[in-house]
Design an enzyme around this catalytic site. Structure first.
Site, PDB file in Angstrom:
ATOM      1  N   ALA A  20      31.237  35.776  41.434  1.00  0.00           N
ATOM      2  CA  ALA A  20      31.712  37.070  40.921  1.00  0.00           C
ATOM      3  C   ALA A  20      33.076  37.355  41.526  1.00  0.00           C
ATOM      4  CB  ALA A  20      30.718  38.177  41.268  1.00  0.00           C
ATOM      5  N   GLU A  21      34.019  36.438  41.304  1.00  0.00           N
ATOM      6  CA  GLU A  21      35.343  36.570  41.914  1.00  0.00           C
ATOM      7  C   GLU A  21      36.076  37.809  41.428  1.00  0.00           C
ATOM      8  OE1 GLU A  21      36.209  35.251  37.981  1.00  0.00           O
ATOM      9  OE2 GLU A  21      34.684  34.633  39.413  1.00  0.00           O
ATOM     10  N   ASP A  22      35.730  38.300  40.209  1.00  0.00           N
ATOM     11  CA  ASP A  22      36.370  39.518  39.734  1.00  0.00           C
ATOM     12  C   ASP A  22      35.930  40.728  40.550  1.00  0.00           C
ATOM     13  OD1 ASP A  22      33.830  39.153  38.778  1.00  0.00           O
ATOM     14  OD2 ASP A  22      34.327  39.419  36.672  1.00  0.00           O
ATOM     15  N   ARG A  23      34.707  40.711  41.087  1.00  0.00           N
ATOM     16  CA  ARG A  23      34.269  41.785  41.981  1.00  0.00           C
ATOM     17  C   ARG A  23      35.036  41.743  43.299  1.00  0.00           C
ATOM     18  NH1 ARG A  23      29.369  44.395  40.818  1.00  0.00           N
ATOM     19  NH2 ARG A  23      28.396  43.659  38.886  1.00  0.00           N
TER      20      ARG A  23
ATOM     21  N   CYS B  65      38.473  43.210  42.736  1.00  0.00           N
ATOM     22  CA  CYS B  65      38.458  44.675  42.639  1.00  0.00           C
ATOM     23  C   CYS B  65      38.393  45.313  44.025  1.00  0.00           C
ATOM     24  CB  CYS B  65      37.278  45.129  41.795  1.00  0.00           C
ATOM     25  SG  CYS B  65      37.430  44.704  40.036  1.00  0.00           S
TER      26      CYS B  65
END
Length: 501
Positions: free
Chosen positions: A119-122, A125
């Site tokens: 979950a690199e997008d988390r 963020c």
């Protein structure tokens, strides 16, 4: 992923209006097909409802706080300056691209980091909001929409959610552990206080997700037992269904430990179908208990006693905190159609999200592959042998006498020569796989024991009063969290109500 008209412009406009916006995302809309025909597939309909409620409650609430836990990589945008690393190379981009070195597992990657960067997008963020000497916020743009095709088969859905669940779980733990990073930012005190409130909410959600399997089973047993106490002939069927529930939980463990979803699709589909049937029985118990309580109160001419009946109050609060808030939020955003077309499918799929998919995800924490659609297909090896004529394969073998003599002498020399001392060297890749499998086993063991212990303690050790109190606390907490999301969504609506392109 197909953006709808003016959606990219609306994303850009969010950055133009607020110079502190470091990232923004739009709404991901499930593709429904011609005349919404795709909703005939219960998997698609359930995901449509899930996506819609997330974009009506969760994303607006998080946007009101300024920190969205995940900007979907499929349709989001970032301010270039906000992404930049500092002078020594630390920052959002550094943290984001660290995941590229962990993809597929490396010999020095721990399993926590490998799963977290699914979950690199988390991670990105969190790094943006907590960036040193900065005050970037994340914004949700409801009117910017992009359509995506969601998985329409059980194997695709399960493998996709395995990555989502494991990535979000470990990334959530990371943000909670690293929450002190928020003090290095330049957010004003009011924003930092709001981020404290949101992080408490995220921690509670993480806690409930850990015990979701036990809580769903406890609710099923308490509600069906209560109905069986009123209708005596239902005791045996209720007991059988509870045993079936446990049996299919065990079955899901066995499936998840050794079978890919695409390799045993029938087993996973059967599990989902059984849990859907059990859910129908549980909702029948809810309807019966509610109707029976009202009927008894009216028959005894004591309708005022409904206000003090704990079972009735608990059920009503549960219904209002789910269906009531879903309906209110959908009407506020002027998008109620999913409440008609997809809610039944979602409710029937809910136990599968909690049990089947959750079990598969935790039992495969050692698998750090992406699991997106098409990634599980076996590709042809470029070095595969080719058949020359018919079914014959040409093989080069020595035929000359000199070659045969040389081969014989080499073999004799090997036989009389003492073999060198063999050093036992552990293959790094094998050691890594063993390490991942060991951690996976420990995680599954702790998760299973804690959930089983909670279920046994509530259902067997405690009495009826404690059961009632536990259900009340559980449902009141769920109601409070739902109201919290609704309040955040309303704040978002108020703030963005006067904003138009």
């Amino acid at each position: 992923m197909c953006p709808r008209p003016r959606s990219i412009y609306r994303l850009w406009k969010a950055f133009d209006r607020n110079p502190n916006v470091g990232g923004a995302c739009g709404e991901i809309v499930a593709m429904k097909g011609t005349m919404w025909s795709a909703l005939l597939n219960p998997l698609v309909a359930a995901q449509n409802f899930e996506y819609k409620m997330s974009n009506i409650l969760d994303k607006p609430m998080e946007s009101a706080f300024g920190y969205i836990s995940v900007l979907p990589g499929a349709f989001s945008a970032y301010r270039y300056v906000a992404l930049q690393n500092d002078s020594v190379g630390n920052g959002p981009l550094c943290s984001y691209f660290k995941g590229e070195t962990l993809h597929g597992g490396t010999t020095d990657a721990d399993i926590f980091s490998s799963n977290m960067y699914l979950a690199e997008d988390r991670i990105l963020c969190w790094e943006l909001v907590s960036k040193r000497h900065s005050a970037w916020v994340l914004h949700y743009v409801k009117r910017a929409q992009a359509v995506t095709d969601v998985p329409d088969q059980a194997p695709e859905l399960i493998t996709q959610r395995r990555r989502w669940l494991n990535g979000s779980f470990f990334a959530g733990i990371h943000s909670i552990i690293k929450f002190g990073y928020i003090y290095r930012s330049s957010h004003p005190l009011s924003r930092k206080l709001l981020l404290h409130v949101e992080m408490i909410y995220q921690a509670i959600q993480l806690f409930f997700s850990w015990f979701a399997m036990a809580n769903y089973f406890i609710a099923f047993c308490i509600l069906t037992d209560a109905m069986a106490d009123s209708v005596k002939w239902l005791h045996v069927p209720t007991m059988i269904l509870q045993y079936i529930y446990v049996a299919f939980l065990v079955f899901c463990y066995l499936l998840s430990m050794g079978n890919r979803p695409v390799g045993n699709q029938a087993g996973y589909v059967m599990s989902m179908s059984v849990f859907a049937v059990l859910t129908v029985y549980m909702f029948a118990a809810v309807v019966y208990l509610t109707a029976n309580t009202i009927t008894n109160a009216l028959r005894d001419d004591t309708p005022s006693e409904l206000a003090t009946d704990q079972t009735f109050i608990t059920i009503i609060i549960s219904l209002l905190s789910t269906f009531g808030i879903w309906l209110v939020a959908s009407l506020l955003f002027l998008e109620p159609w999913h409440m008609v077309t997809s809610i039944v499918q979602y409710l029937l799929m809910a136990p599968s999200f909690v049990n089947v998919i959750n079990i598969y995800a935790l039992c495969n924490t050692h698998d750090v592959s992406w699991g997106t659609k098409g990634s599980d297909k076996v590709k042809n090896d470029l070095g595969a042998a080719r058949i020359a004529d018919g079914n014959e394969v040409e093989v080069a073998i020595p035929t000359e006498e000199v070659d045969l003599n040389n081969a014989y002498e080499d073999a004799c020399l090997e036989l009389v020569t003492k073999p060198p001392k063999v050093r036992k060297v552990v293959d790094p890749e094998m050691r890594q796989r063993d390490y991942y499998a060991t951690v996976r086993t420990n995680v599954v063991l702790v998760w299973t024991i804690t959930n089983a212990a909670l279920a046994v303690a509530i259902l067997n050790i405690s009495g009826y009063t404690v059961r009632t109190v536990y259900m009340a606390v559980l449902l009141y907490t769920v109601a409070a969290l739902a109201l919290f999301r609704l309040a955040g969504a309303i704040v978002y609506l108020v703030r963005s109500g006067s904003v138009r392109d």
